[in-house]
Design a protein around this motif. Structure first.
Motif, PDB file in Angstrom:
ATOM      1  N   PRO A  34      40.663  37.846  72.314  1.00 23.45           N
ATOM      2  CA  PRO A  34      41.887  38.083  71.542  1.00 23.45           C
ATOM      3  C   PRO A  34      42.192  36.896  70.631  1.00 23.45           C
ATOM      4  O   PRO A  34      41.953  35.741  70.998  1.00 23.45           O
ATOM      5  N   ALA A  35      42.693  37.183  69.443  1.00 25.01           N
ATOM      6  CA  ALA A  35      43.077  36.120  68.515  1.00 25.01           C
ATOM      7  C   ALA A  35      44.387  35.486  68.978  1.00 25.01           C
ATOM      8  O   ALA A  35      45.317  36.191  69.370  1.00 25.01           O
ATOM      9  N   VAL A  36      44.434  34.168  68.946  1.00 26.50           N
ATOM     10  CA  VAL A  36      45.681  33.474  69.275  1.00 26.50           C
ATOM     11  C   VAL A  36      46.599  33.539  68.051  1.00 26.50           C
ATOM     12  O   VAL A  36      46.182  33.936  66.959  1.00 26.50           O
ATOM     13  N   LEU A  37      47.845  33.161  68.233  1.00 24.14           N
ATOM     14  CA  LEU A  37      48.842  33.328  67.177  1.00 24.14           C
ATOM     15  C   LEU A  37      48.458  32.672  65.855  1.00 24.14           C
ATOM     16  O   LEU A  37      48.624  33.270  64.792  1.00 24.14           O
ATOM     17  N   ILE A  38      47.927  31.468  65.885  1.00 22.65           N
ATOM     18  CA  ILE A  38      47.574  30.784  64.635  1.00 22.65           C
ATOM     19  C   ILE A  38      46.449  31.518  63.911  1.00 22.65           C
ATOM     20  O   ILE A  38      46.436  31.603  62.681  1.00 22.65           O
ATOM     21  N   GLU A  39      45.506  32.082  64.651  1.00 21.70           N
ATOM     22  CA  GLU A  39      44.416  32.844  64.032  1.00 21.70           C
ATOM     23  C   GLU A  39      44.934  34.135  63.430  1.00 21.70           C
ATOM     24  O   GLU A  39      44.495  34.557  62.353  1.00 21.70           O
ATOM     25  N   GLN A  40      45.885  34.779  64.099  1.00 20.14           N
ATOM     26  CA  GLN A  40      46.504  35.985  63.554  1.00 20.14           C
ATOM     27  C   GLN A  40      47.234  35.668  62.256  1.00 20.14           C
ATOM     28  O   GLN A  40      47.113  36.390  61.264  1.00 20.14           O
ATOM     29  N   LEU A  41      47.992  34.580  62.259  1.00 18.28           N
ATOM     30  CA  LEU A  41      48.747  34.178  61.080  1.00 18.28           C
ATOM     31  C   LEU A  41      47.824  33.868  59.911  1.00 18.28           C
ATOM     32  O   LEU A  41      48.064  34.301  58.784  1.00 18.28           O
ATOM     33  N   ARG A  42      46.736  33.150  60.162  1.00 15.03           N
ATOM     34  CA  ARG A  42      45.783  32.817  59.093  1.00 15.03           C
ATOM     35  C   ARG A  42      45.170  34.080  58.494  1.00 15.03           C
ATOM     36  O   ARG A  42      45.034  34.200  57.280  1.00 15.03           O
ATOM     37  N   ALA A  43      44.773  35.016  59.338  1.00 15.90           N
ATOM     38  CA  ALA A  43      44.140  36.248  58.854  1.00 15.90           C
ATOM     39  C   ALA A  43      45.120  37.071  58.019  1.00 15.90           C
ATOM     40  O   ALA A  43      44.765  37.574  56.954  1.00 15.90           O
ATOM     41  N   ARG A  44      46.344  37.197  58.481  1.00 14.88           N
ATOM     42  CA  ARG A  44      47.334  37.990  57.739  1.00 14.88           C
ATOM     43  C   ARG A  44      47.739  37.303  56.443  1.00 14.88           C
ATOM     44  O   ARG A  44      47.945  37.957  55.420  1.00 14.88           O
ATOM     45  N   THR A  45      47.847  35.987  56.469  1.00 14.87           N
ATOM     46  CA  THR A  45      48.184  35.241  55.251  1.00 14.87           C
ATOM     47  C   THR A  45      47.067  35.362  54.220  1.00 14.87           C
ATOM     48  O   THR A  45      47.330  35.538  53.030  1.00 14.87           O
ATOM     49  N   ALA A  46      45.826  35.281  54.651  1.00 14.36           N
ATOM     50  CA  ALA A  46      44.697  35.432  53.731  1.00 14.36           C
ATOM     51  C   ALA A  46      44.719  36.807  53.073  1.00 14.36           C
ATOM     52  O   ALA A  46      44.455  36.937  51.874  1.00 14.36           O
ATOM     53  N   ARG A  47      45.067  37.842  53.831  1.00 11.99           N
ATOM     54  CA  ARG A  47      45.144  39.184  53.262  1.00 11.99           C
ATOM     55  C   ARG A  47      46.266  39.288  52.242  1.00 11.99           C
ATOM     56  O   ARG A  47      46.102  39.842  51.159  1.00 11.99           O
ATOM     57  N   LEU A  48      47.419  38.736  52.558  1.00 11.72           N
ATOM     58  CA  LEU A  48      48.545  38.776  51.622  1.00 11.72           C
ATOM     59  C   LEU A  48      48.244  37.978  50.355  1.00 11.72           C
ATOM     60  O   LEU A  48      48.616  38.393  49.243  1.00 11.72           O
ATOM     61  N   ASN A  49      47.571  36.855  50.482  1.00 10.86           N
ATOM     62  CA  ASN A  49      47.193  36.076  49.302  1.00 10.86           C
ATOM     63  C   ASN A  49      46.217  36.842  48.426  1.00 10.86           C
ATOM     64  O   ASN A  49      46.340  36.846  47.198  1.00 10.86           O
ATOM     65  N   ALA A  50      45.233  37.496  49.038  1.00 11.99           N
ATOM     66  CA  ALA A  50      44.276  38.304  48.274  1.00 11.99           C
ATOM     67  C   ALA A  50      44.986  39.446  47.572  1.00 11.99           C
ATOM     68  O   ALA A  50      44.691  39.778  46.422  1.00 11.99           O
ATOM     69  N   ARG A  51      45.956  40.046  48.255  1.00 13.92           N
ATOM     70  CA  ARG A  51      46.724  41.142  47.649  1.00 13.92           C
ATOM     71  C   ARG A  51      47.521  40.644  46.452  1.00 13.92           C
ATOM     72  O   ARG A  51      47.611  41.317  45.426  1.00 13.92           O
ATOM     73  N   SER A  52      48.132  39.466  46.560  1.00 13.61           N
ATOM     74  CA  SER A  52      48.922  38.935  45.443  1.00 13.61           C
ATOM     75  C   SER A  52      48.045  38.597  44.230  1.00 13.61           C
ATOM     76  O   SER A  52      48.532  38.618  43.099  1.00 13.61           O
ATOM     77  N   ARG A  53      46.771  38.295  44.470  1.00 11.64           N
ATOM     78  CA  ARG A  53      45.845  38.019  43.392  1.00 11.64           C
ATOM     79  C   ARG A  53      45.226  39.300  42.819  1.00 11.64           C
ATOM     80  O   ARG A  53      44.461  39.256  41.870  1.00 11.64           O
ATOM     81  N   GLY A  54      45.525  40.446  43.422  1.00  3.70           N
ATOM     82  CA  GLY A  54      44.992  41.713  42.957  1.00  3.70           C
ATOM     83  C   GLY A  54      43.598  42.020  43.461  1.00  3.70           C
ATOM     84  O   GLY A  54      42.945  42.927  42.967  1.00  3.70           O
ATOM     85  N   GLU A  55      43.126  41.288  44.464  1.00  2.90           N
ATOM     86  CA  GLU A  55      41.778  41.494  44.982  1.00  2.90           C
ATOM     87  C   GLU A  55      41.691  42.683  45.937  1.00  2.90           C
ATOM     88  O   GLU A  55      40.641  43.276  46.089  1.00  2.90           O
ATOM     89  N   VAL A  56      42.794  43.010  46.616  1.00  2.32           N
ATOM     90  CA  VAL A  56      42.855  44.169  47.516  1.00  2.32           C
ATOM     91  C   VAL A  56      44.156  44.905  47.248  1.00  2.32           C
ATOM     92  O   VAL A  56      45.117  44.351  46.724  1.00  2.32           O
ATOM     93  N   LEU A  57      44.192  46.173  47.628  1.00  2.57           N
ATOM     94  CA  LEU A  57      45.412  46.972  47.442  1.00  2.57           C
ATOM     95  C   LEU A  57      46.362  46.788  48.582  1.00  2.57           C
ATOM     96  O   LEU A  57      46.082  46.500  49.659  1.00  2.57           O
TER      97      LEU A  57
END
Length: 88
Positions: A65-88
């Motif tokens: 299982p991912a610990v909290l910091i790993e969960q936060l990093r993964a979700r933040t990376a997705r939101l950053n990619a979304r803000s750059r228009g790389e993912v929907l």
């Protein structure tokens, strides 16, 4: 214990119960890559990146299982990619 920001000391045994769909897991055989649990494919677990993309298969013994910091990093990376228009 998994809600804490501490890594488990022992690897997950292969007879571990199957996690719920969407649970964030870490594949230790792929440089601690974080992915969402998508299901079981034979003896392997299917994971996919948090931001979408191609699924990969991992042996349950190499997944934890991912610990909290790993969960936060993964979700933040997705939101950053979304803000750059790389993912929907």
């Amino acid at each position: 214990m998994y809600g804490e920001n501490v890594r488990p000391d022992t690897p997950t045994p292969s007879n571990t119960p199957v996690p719920a769909l969407g649970t964030l897991l870490v594949d230790t055989s792929r440089a601690d890559r974080v992915g969402e649990f998508r299901g079981v494919a034979g003896p392997y677990w299917s994971l996919r990146p948090v931001g979408g993309g191609a699924e990969w298969e991992a042996e349950p013994g190499h997944v934890r299982p991912a610990v909290l910091i790993e969960q936060l990093r993964a979700r933040t990376a997705r939101l950053n990619a979304r803000s750059r228009g790389e993912v929907l």
